[in-house]
Design a protein around this motif. Structure first.
Motif, PDB file in Angstrom:
ATOM      1  N   HIS A 191      -9.505  31.541 -34.072  1.00  0.00           N
ATOM      2  CA  HIS A 191     -10.280  31.288 -32.858  1.00  0.00           C
ATOM      3  C   HIS A 191     -11.401  32.310 -32.718  1.00  0.00           C
ATOM      4  CE1 HIS A 191     -11.056  29.356 -29.098  1.00  0.00           C
ATOM      5  NE2 HIS A 191     -10.908  30.463 -28.391  1.00  0.00           N
ATOM      6  N   HIS A 192     -12.523  32.049 -33.413  1.00  0.00           N
ATOM      7  CA  HIS A 192     -13.704  32.890 -33.255  1.00  0.00           C
ATOM      8  C   HIS A 192     -14.943  32.001 -33.273  1.00  0.00           C
ATOM      9  CE1 HIS A 192     -14.752  32.583 -37.549  1.00  0.00           C
ATOM     10  NE2 HIS A 192     -13.507  32.891 -37.856  1.00  0.00           N
ATOM     11  N   TYR A 193     -16.099  32.622 -33.051  1.00  0.00           N
ATOM     12  CA  TYR A 193     -17.323  31.858 -32.837  1.00  0.00           C
ATOM     13  C   TYR A 193     -18.263  31.857 -34.042  1.00  0.00           C
ATOM     14  CZ  TYR A 193     -15.742  32.182 -28.014  1.00  0.00           C
ATOM     15  OH  TYR A 193     -14.993  32.107 -26.865  1.00  0.00           O
ATOM     16  N   PHE A 194     -17.740  32.172 -35.220  1.00  0.00           N
ATOM     17  CA  PHE A 194     -18.606  32.312 -36.384  1.00  0.00           C
ATOM     18  C   PHE A 194     -18.219  31.351 -37.504  1.00  0.00           C
ATOM     19  CE2 PHE A 194     -18.191  36.342 -34.143  1.00  0.00           C
ATOM     20  CZ  PHE A 194     -19.517  36.592 -33.800  1.00  0.00           C
ATOM     21  N   LEU A 195     -17.586  30.253 -37.144  1.00  0.00           N
ATOM     22  CA  LEU A 195     -17.094  29.331 -38.161  1.00  0.00           C
ATOM     23  C   LEU A 195     -18.232  28.660 -38.915  1.00  0.00           C
ATOM     24  CD1 LEU A 195     -14.063  27.724 -36.277  1.00  0.00           C
ATOM     25  CD2 LEU A 195     -14.021  29.491 -38.055  1.00  0.00           C
ATOM     26  N   ASP A 196     -19.313  28.311 -38.223  1.00  0.00           N
ATOM     27  CA  ASP A 196     -20.446  27.697 -38.918  1.00  0.00           C
ATOM     28  C   ASP A 196     -21.074  28.688 -39.900  1.00  0.00           C
ATOM     29  OD1 ASP A 196     -20.107  25.301 -37.619  1.00  0.00           O
ATOM     30  OD2 ASP A 196     -21.609  25.712 -36.065  1.00  0.00           O
ATOM     31  N   LYS A 197     -21.174  29.957 -39.498  1.00  0.00           N
ATOM     32  CA  LYS A 197     -21.719  30.975 -40.392  1.00  0.00           C
ATOM     33  C   LYS A 197     -20.780  31.222 -41.569  1.00  0.00           C
ATOM     34  CE  LYS A 197     -24.647  33.485 -37.141  1.00  0.00           C
ATOM     35  NZ  LYS A 197     -24.989  34.808 -36.549  1.00  0.00           N
ATOM     36  N   LEU A 198     -19.478  31.140 -41.319  1.00  0.00           N
ATOM     37  CA  LEU A 198     -18.508  31.281 -42.411  1.00  0.00           C
ATOM     38  C   LEU A 198     -18.710  30.174 -43.437  1.00  0.00           C
ATOM     39  CD1 LEU A 198     -15.948  32.290 -43.850  1.00  0.00           C
ATOM     40  CD2 LEU A 198     -14.611  30.958 -42.199  1.00  0.00           C
ATOM     41  N   LEU A 199     -18.847  28.939 -42.976  1.00  0.00           N
ATOM     42  CA  LEU A 199     -19.001  27.814 -43.896  1.00  0.00           C
ATOM     43  C   LEU A 199     -20.297  27.917 -44.692  1.00  0.00           C
ATOM     44  CD1 LEU A 199     -17.825  25.183 -44.942  1.00  0.00           C
ATOM     45  CD2 LEU A 199     -18.945  23.990 -43.038  1.00  0.00           C
ATOM     46  N   SER A 200     -21.362  28.318 -44.023  1.00  0.00           N
ATOM     47  CA  SER A 200     -22.636  28.456 -44.741  1.00  0.00           C
ATOM     48  C   SER A 200     -22.568  29.595 -45.754  1.00  0.00           C
ATOM     49  CB  SER A 200     -23.775  28.694 -43.758  1.00  0.00           C
ATOM     50  OG  SER A 200     -23.638  29.934 -43.074  1.00  0.00           O
ATOM     51  N   THR A 201     -21.809  30.643 -45.452  1.00  0.00           N
ATOM     52  CA  THR A 201     -21.640  31.760 -46.387  1.00  0.00           C
ATOM     53  C   THR A 201     -20.835  31.324 -47.602  1.00  0.00           C
ATOM     54  OG1 THR A 201     -21.765  33.383 -44.591  1.00  0.00           O
ATOM     55  CG2 THR A 201     -20.736  34.095 -46.650  1.00  0.00           C
ATOM     56  N   MET A 202     -19.769  30.576 -47.358  1.00  0.00           N
ATOM     57  CA  MET A 202     -18.979  30.038 -48.470  1.00  0.00           C
ATOM     58  C   MET A 202     -19.861  29.209 -49.395  1.00  0.00           C
ATOM     59  SD  MET A 202     -15.483  28.792 -46.554  1.00  0.00           S
ATOM     60  CE  MET A 202     -14.082  29.879 -46.298  1.00  0.00           C
ATOM     61  N   ALA A 203     -20.669  28.335 -48.801  1.00  0.00           N
ATOM     62  CA  ALA A 203     -21.522  27.451 -49.602  1.00  0.00           C
ATOM     63  C   ALA A 203     -22.566  28.251 -50.377  1.00  0.00           C
ATOM     64  CB  ALA A 203     -22.203  26.428 -48.698  1.00  0.00           C
ATOM     65  N   TYR A 204     -23.154  29.258 -49.745  1.00  0.00           N
ATOM     66  CA  TYR A 204     -24.189  30.052 -50.410  1.00  0.00           C
ATOM     67  C   TYR A 204     -23.618  30.779 -51.636  1.00  0.00           C
ATOM     68  CZ  TYR A 204     -27.416  33.790 -51.492  1.00  0.00           C
ATOM     69  OH  TYR A 204     -28.246  34.652 -52.177  1.00  0.00           O
ATOM     70  N   LEU A 205     -22.419  31.326 -51.515  1.00  0.00           N
ATOM     71  CA  LEU A 205     -21.856  32.143 -52.587  1.00  0.00           C
ATOM     72  C   LEU A 205     -21.346  31.322 -53.765  1.00  0.00           C
ATOM     73  CD1 LEU A 205     -19.944  34.749 -50.390  1.00  0.00           C
ATOM     74  CD2 LEU A 205     -21.975  35.192 -51.783  1.00  0.00           C
ATOM     75  N   PHE A 230     -15.455  21.486 -43.690  1.00  0.00           N
ATOM     76  CA  PHE A 230     -15.295  22.024 -45.032  1.00  0.00           C
ATOM     77  C   PHE A 230     -15.282  20.893 -46.064  1.00  0.00           C
ATOM     78  CE2 PHE A 230     -12.669  23.481 -48.591  1.00  0.00           C
ATOM     79  CZ  PHE A 230     -13.173  24.744 -48.852  1.00  0.00           C
ATOM     80  N   LYS A 231     -14.574  19.820 -45.746  1.00  0.00           N
ATOM     81  CA  LYS A 231     -14.464  18.696 -46.674  1.00  0.00           C
ATOM     82  C   LYS A 231     -15.789  17.961 -46.848  1.00  0.00           C
ATOM     83  CE  LYS A 231      -9.528  17.805 -45.986  1.00  0.00           C
ATOM     84  NZ  LYS A 231      -8.513  16.843 -45.462  1.00  0.00           N
ATOM     85  N   GLN A 232     -16.688  18.083 -45.883  1.00  0.00           N
ATOM     86  CA  GLN A 232     -18.007  17.477 -46.022  1.00  0.00           C
ATOM     87  C   GLN A 232     -18.885  18.250 -46.996  1.00  0.00           C
ATOM     88  OE1 GLN A 232     -19.766  17.060 -42.108  1.00  0.00           O
ATOM     89  NE2 GLN A 232     -17.923  16.120 -41.257  1.00  0.00           N
ATOM     90  N   VAL A 233     -18.586  19.545 -47.165  1.00  0.00           N
ATOM     91  CA  VAL A 233     -19.397  20.414 -48.013  1.00  0.00           C
ATOM     92  C   VAL A 233     -18.761  20.621 -49.383  1.00  0.00           C
ATOM     93  CG1 VAL A 233     -20.443  22.726 -48.184  1.00  0.00           C
ATOM     94  CG2 VAL A 233     -20.287  21.586 -45.963  1.00  0.00           C
ATOM     95  N   PHE A 234     -17.440  20.606 -49.433  1.00  0.00           N
ATOM     96  CA  PHE A 234     -16.708  20.887 -50.674  1.00  0.00           C
ATOM     97  C   PHE A 234     -15.830  19.702 -51.061  1.00  0.00           C
ATOM     98  CE2 PHE A 234     -17.577  25.096 -48.963  1.00  0.00           C
ATOM     99  CZ  PHE A 234     -17.867  25.860 -50.081  1.00  0.00           C
ATOM    100  N   ASP A 235     -15.783  19.424 -52.374  1.00  0.00           N
ATOM    101  CA  ASP A 235     -14.730  18.553 -52.896  1.00  0.00           C
ATOM    102  C   ASP A 235     -13.428  19.332 -52.769  1.00  0.00           C
ATOM    103  OD1 ASP A 235     -16.305  16.322 -53.647  1.00  0.00           O
ATOM    104  OD2 ASP A 235     -16.967  17.386 -55.443  1.00  0.00           O
TER     105      ASP A 235
END
Length: 257
Positions: A191-205, A230-235
């Protein structure tokens, strides 16, 4: 944020920030350095201990067993980033049981939200070249635990780097020089407010060939909402599920247009 706080464990008070271990490794009681000789040996590691642990009022020493090694982790309940959370132990178990299948020897790995460092330590023991990342205030204790458990015990000494999700990625992790075979993440979704930034970081790396291994205890509806994104961005493949603890372990490969 990375496993379980043990009940009945009394915190150990400290008067100052902990010091890095000596080059000879741990004593049999889990303490670092020869008794009464830490001031003499500490300067030899000053160049390695680049980050200073936070001066929390109390620390505990927690013990784990992975890859045939006893691992000592310094934790504090005063910070989410200074305790090992359930997803971390699940991910460590998976790495240990599938080390040969994953070809971990020499593999380049980056852990997102490494916390006190258990996953990075286990990956290093299993032969990987690990970069452990987290927020600035977490890095001191993270590096202390990494040095304590890997120095002179692993082929590759883990690297510690600051990573604020969604910030300074191109500057601090340029794609031209930062390629990883695996990204590791455990209990970074809560429960935090940075989930979108987390997903974009995962995708960038992630680059072609990078595999993301993500273990998480699912606690809130927002955790499942993140999984849908997550499933929309990653298989996505479900590798393991621990129903008694609500932990799921996923493999993700970035979708390329």
């Amino acid at each position: 944020m990375d496993a379980c706080l043990r009940s009945g464990q009394q915190p150990q008070s400290v008067d100052e920030a902990p010091r890095p271990p000596d080059e000879e490794g741990l004593q049999t009681d889990g303490s670092s350095g020869p008794p009464g000789d830490s001031n003499k040996i500490e300067p030899s590691l000053q160049s390695l201990q680049k980050f200073v642990p936070m001066n929390y009022a109390s620390y505990t020493q927690e013990y784990y067993q992975f890859a045939g090694k006893k691992i000592v982790i310094q934790e504090s309940i005063e910070s989410y980033g200074a305790v090992v959370w359930p997803g971390a132990t699940a991910l460590c178990q998976y790495l240990e049981e599938h080390a040969e299948e994953l070809s971990l020897q020499g593999a380049k790995m980056l852990e997102i939200g490494a916390g006190p460092g258990l996953v990075s330590i286990v990956a290093s023991i299993l032969g990987a070249q690990v970069t452990a990342t987290d927020l600035p205030d977490v890095l001191g204790n993270l590096q202390y635990n990494l040095l304590r458990n890997t120095l002179n015990h692993t082929a590759h000494l883990p690297e510690v780097k600051e990573l604020v999700w969604g910030e300074g990625l191109e500057q601090n992790f340029p794609k031209s020089t930062c390629y990883y075979d695996y990204l590791l993440a455990s209990d970074v979704v809560y429960h935090h407010y940075f989930l979108d930034k987390l997903l974009s970081t995962m995708a960038y790396l992630c680059q072609p060939g990078t595999v993301l291994l993500w273990a998480n205890k699912f606690r809130f509806s927002s955790d499942y909402e993140f999984l849908d994104k997550f499933k929309q961005v990653f298989d996505t493949t479900l590798l393991a599920e621990f129903q008694e603890s609500s932990i799921k372990l996923f493999k993700g490969v970035l979708k390329w247009d």
